[in-house]
Scaffold this motif. Structure first.
Motif, mmCIF file in Angstrom:
data_model
loop_
_atom_site.group_PDB
_atom_site.id
_atom_site.type_symbol
_atom_site.label_atom_id
_atom_site.label_comp_id
_atom_site.label_asym_id
_atom_site.label_seq_id
_atom_site.Cartn_x
_atom_site.Cartn_y
_atom_site.Cartn_z
ATOM 1 N N LEU A 22 0.847 -1.186 0.000
ATOM 2 C CA LEU A 22 0.000 0.000 0.000
ATOM 3 C C LEU A 22 0.885 1.240 0.000
ATOM 4 O O LEU A 22 1.766 1.379 0.858
ATOM 5 C CB LEU A 22 -0.913 0.034 1.238
ATOM 6 N N TRP A 23 0.651 2.125 -0.954
ATOM 7 C CA TRP A 23 1.380 3.386 -1.054
ATOM 8 C C TRP A 23 0.432 4.517 -0.669
ATOM 9 O O TRP A 23 -0.628 4.705 -1.288
ATOM 10 C CB TRP A 23 1.890 3.589 -2.476
ATOM 11 N N PHE A 24 0.800 5.286 0.365
ATOM 12 C CA PHE A 24 -0.057 6.353 0.894
ATOM 13 C C PHE A 24 0.419 7.733 0.436
ATOM 14 O O PHE A 24 1.562 7.914 0.001
ATOM 15 C CB PHE A 24 -0.087 6.292 2.418
ATOM 16 N N ASP A 25 -0.466 8.705 0.591
ATOM 17 C CA ASP A 25 -0.190 10.056 0.103
ATOM 18 C C ASP A 25 0.553 10.924 1.113
ATOM 19 O O ASP A 25 0.938 12.048 0.790
ATOM 20 C CB ASP A 25 -1.501 10.752 -0.289
ATOM 21 N N LEU B 174 7.793 0.155 4.954
ATOM 22 C CA LEU B 174 8.883 0.091 3.985
ATOM 23 C C LEU B 174 9.574 1.432 3.792
ATOM 24 O O LEU B 174 10.751 1.465 3.409
ATOM 25 C CB LEU B 174 8.368 -0.429 2.631
ATOM 26 N N ASP B 175 8.870 2.523 4.040
ATOM 27 C CA ASP B 175 9.521 3.827 3.923
ATOM 28 C C ASP B 175 10.561 4.015 5.019
ATOM 29 O O ASP B 175 11.423 4.903 4.912
ATOM 30 C CB ASP B 175 8.490 4.958 3.960
ATOM 31 N N LYS B 176 10.523 3.174 6.052
ATOM 32 C CA LYS B 176 11.550 3.203 7.103
ATOM 33 C C LYS B 176 12.620 2.132 6.885
ATOM 34 O O LYS B 176 13.699 2.206 7.471
ATOM 35 C CB LYS B 176 10.906 2.988 8.477
ATOM 36 N N ASP C 249 14.265 2.557 -1.450
ATOM 37 C CA ASP C 249 13.497 3.160 -2.536
ATOM 38 C C ASP C 249 12.172 2.425 -2.729
ATOM 39 O O ASP C 249 11.951 1.779 -3.760
ATOM 40 C CB ASP C 249 14.326 3.113 -3.823
ATOM 41 N N PRO C 250 11.252 2.505 -1.772
ATOM 42 C CA PRO C 250 10.005 1.732 -1.883
ATOM 43 C C PRO C 250 9.048 2.245 -2.947
ATOM 44 O O PRO C 250 8.092 1.556 -3.292
ATOM 45 C CB PRO C 250 9.400 1.854 -0.485
ATOM 46 N N ARG D 242 6.349 9.980 -1.714
ATOM 47 C CA ARG D 242 5.278 10.865 -1.309
ATOM 48 C C ARG D 242 4.738 10.586 0.082
ATOM 49 O O ARG D 242 4.182 11.471 0.720
ATOM 50 C CB ARG D 242 4.132 10.786 -2.334
ATOM 51 N N GLY D 243 4.830 9.370 0.554
ATOM 52 C CA GLY D 243 4.263 9.044 1.853
ATOM 53 C C GLY D 243 4.655 7.662 2.301
ATOM 54 O O GLY D 243 5.610 7.066 1.801
ATOM 55 N N ALA D 244 3.899 7.154 3.258
ATOM 56 C CA ALA D 244 4.191 5.848 3.831
ATOM 57 C C ALA D 244 3.958 4.745 2.801
ATOM 58 O O ALA D 244 3.066 4.834 1.958
ATOM 59 C CB ALA D 244 3.324 5.611 5.055
ATOM 60 N N VAL D 245 4.770 3.705 2.891
ATOM 61 C CA VAL D 245 4.600 2.504 2.080
ATOM 62 C C VAL D 245 4.564 1.318 3.038
ATOM 63 O O VAL D 245 5.487 1.129 3.835
ATOM 64 C CB VAL D 245 5.738 2.329 1.061
ATOM 65 N N ILE D 246 3.497 0.531 2.952
ATOM 66 C CA ILE D 246 3.274 -0.575 3.879
ATOM 67 C C ILE D 246 3.253 -1.897 3.120
ATOM 68 O O ILE D 246 2.590 -2.019 2.088
ATOM 69 C CB ILE D 246 1.949 -0.402 4.644
ATOM 70 N N ALA D 247 3.990 -2.873 3.631
ATOM 71 C CA ALA D 247 3.864 -4.261 3.177
ATOM 72 C C ALA D 247 3.140 -5.018 4.280
ATOM 73 O O ALA D 247 3.596 -5.033 5.422
ATOM 74 C CB ALA D 247 5.232 -4.879 2.916
#
Length: 591
Positions: free
Chosen positions: A390-393, A421-423, A427-428, A436-441
């Motif tokens: 999931l890629w968030f804004d 994943l952004d942490k 390069d998620p 742009r924002g948080a990326v969750i796996a």
């Protein structure tokens, strides 16, 4: 997919021995022991404990038609790439075949339709992964560029944060399990002490289960749920904690797991040494961070040495052809449907249970020749899993980069994990996109009840229920992109009695076929359950069997041996076992 196992063993270990030492812990906590980073980079720290490599000396009799030998490796997981490396370095021509289009990310890796990186589950790398960490050094890569530092983790229920896992290598090293008990004592507050005390009986069983082959078989046939009942573990502890932990650790509930394999997991990943709890994560898809450099190195070295090493994606093995007790060739099918027969002097089967079933179904001569493989394909069970991205804004501050979901009705019996994943990743969003924002796996295990749900419902449960329960800020974020992938029957289930059905690496009925992967039996290296390290070592060991005395075998580093107190308890259990057998009470006491 091994993502949840990292947190699973960490959280289970926090309970082990805490209850036994509870009265002493409060006093020791007052000492205010300072943190001290005593453990260097994992590969260096490991070698200070144990410098001795282990070599697999047994070999199979492979007769090649010339001095140059050739092998086909079926499967592009850790076992397959381990076999590719070891065989090519020993001078063999090797082709690694996998149905996945780009198993080594040589053509850019797996991306979604918008060019964002994907992965079939998130990968954790444990403190006791000596061969994988050594591989990074051997390839000339920097550990800190391939892996994150050791991280803390959180476990969330519908009520919020239940507990967290510290980084144990940051504290002074103490004898296990004293260090684990001391440093985790402040982290458990929600379960009554009586429930926590109920786990103490499991310690005795963990000193006994490997006392003899007969004892291991006894525990292997027992379910973990039965083991917990015999140990007096409370219903609250079992349903509220151990069940969700096993769902993300071995991908199944305790009533469906071998008690022996569960104790293997606890000992190897959580109990034997203080720092075993610590886990790192790849800084990007592992196929790009480590498998690609490995494949490129193998191919380049092979070319320099006059050896042919190839990685062929999009190539499904449909038949292994056996004549006179040996494999002579394999039939393959490309992505365009074209078929080809490839000859080789040896075959390495580095596939899971589902892959083995498909191969045997199309290989009548192999099935007829190998009762061991037939037993594995006919008896071993598998588990459904699901991976999402999931890629968030907007950025979202998560307390921990790696987390477990526990006891949510929306899971419908599945285990769940989520990773920021952004942490963790460099390069998620992908090289062609601005972050742009948080990326969750988020991954789900034992996910059979979820597979038939539409993607939209899976995303809804994540964004409206699961993620906000852990981090409320997710309620204010909007999605930019999503991805959901189902993997039915993708992972081995180590069910009760499964030890007898696991394939040996060496197949006595076939002179030139060996087996790799973490499902093999008879390989003494770490946990007998799911493990990237064990799968890689199985690939090296399978290659060593083929190499025999004809070339240089690949060295294999052993995991750190158990500490003296554990060895003493295990030896005492073995002595007791011999006495019990001598007086004829073994059957009675195992009732």
């Amino acid at each position: 997919m091994v993502s949840g196992r990292a947190m699973a063993a960490v959280f289970v270990a926090m309970f082990m021995f805490f209850c036994i030492l509870h009265d002493r812990i409060d006093a020791r906590r007052q000492l205010g022991l300072p943190g001290a980073k005593l453990h260097a980079r994992r590969s260096t720290a490991f070698k200070s404990y144990n410098q001795r490599p282990r070599r697999v000396e047994r070999s199979v009799n492979v007769h090649a038609s010339s001095d140059k030998r050739s092998a086909i490796v079926v499967g592009g997981g850790w076992g397959g790439f381990g076999a590719l490396k070891a065989l090519s370095e020993a001078g063999w021509d090797v082709q690694l075949l996998d149905a996945v289009p780009d198993p080594a990310a040589l053509n850019g890796g797996w991306k979604n339709k918008n060019g964002r990186p994907l992965e079939a589950g998130f990968k954790g790398f444990w403190y006791q992964y000596p061969n994988i960490f050594s591989l990074v050094d051997e390839l000339g890569l920097k550990q800190e560029e391939v892996f994150t530092p050791f991280t803390r983790s959180g476990l969330y229920t519908p009520k919020g944060l239940f507990t967290q896992a510290p980084i144990f290598s940051e504290f002074p090293r103490l004898p296990a399990p004293l260090g684990q008990a001391l440093y985790t004592a402040p982290l458990f507050t929600d379960l009554p002490l009586s429930d926590r005390l109920s786990i103490s009986g499991l310690l005795l069983e963990m000193t006994r289960y490997k006392a003899s082959p007969e004892t291991y078989e006894f525990y292997d046939k027992m379910t973990a749920a039965e083991l917990f009942r015999r140990c007096g573990i409370s219903d609250s502890l079992l349903s509220g904690f151990l069940r969700p932990i096993l769902l993300v650790g071995l991908f199944a509930p305790p009533e469906e797991l071998s008690a022996a394999v569960v104790m293997d997991m606890l000992l190897y990943y959580a109990i034997a040494h203080q720092a075993d709890f610590d886990v790192k994560w790849a800084r990007g898809p592992i196929s790009e961070k480590l498998i690609r450099p490995l494949a490129e190195s193998v191919i380049e070295k092979a070319s320099t040495n006059g050896v042919d090493a190839q990685v062929k994606g999009g190539t499904r093995v449909t038949e292994v052809i056996v004549e006179d007790g040996k494999a002579t060739s394999v039939r393959v099918q490309g992505m365009d449907g074209t078929e080809e027969v490839l000859k080789a002097d040896a075959v390495v089967l580095a596939v899971g249970v589902t892959g083995l079933k498909r191969i045997l179904a199309g290989s009548p001569s192999l099935a007829a020749a190998s009762p061991n493989l037939r037993k594995t394909a006919g008896s071993m069970q598998t588990i459904d899993v699901m991976a999402t991205r999931l890629w968030f804004d907007k950025p979202i501050q998560c307390q921990f980069p790696a987390n477990v979901f526990a006891n949510f009705p929306e899971l419908e019996g599945a285990g769940g994990t989520f990773f920021c994943l952004d942490k963790l990743h460099d390069d998620p969003w992908g090289k062609d996109d601005e972050p742009r924002g948080a990326v969750i796996a988020a991954d789900f295990y034992n996910a059979g009840n979820l597979l038939s749900l539409p993607d939209e419902e899976i995303i809804r449960r994540l964004t409206e229920v699961l993620l906000p329960a852990a981090v409320p800020e997710f309620k204010q974020a909007s999605l930019i992109d999503t991805w959901v992938q189902r993997f039915p029957q993708a992972v081995t289930k180590f069910s009760p009695g499964s030890a007898d059905s696991r394939p040996p690496q060496y197949l006595p009925e076939l002179t030139n076929v060996v087996v790799a992967g973490d499902l093999v039996k008879g390989l003494s290296h770490g946990s007998a359950g799911l493990s990237q390290e064990r799968a890689y070592v199985a690939g090296l060991a399978a290659a060593n069997l083929l190499i025999g005395d004809s070339g240089q075998k690949h060295s294999i580093e052993e995991v750190e041996e158990e500490e003296p107190q554990f060895r003493a308890m295990t030896e005492a259990a073995k002595t007791a076992e011999r006495i019990v057998d001598a007086v004829g009470l073994s059957s009675f006491l195992r009732q």
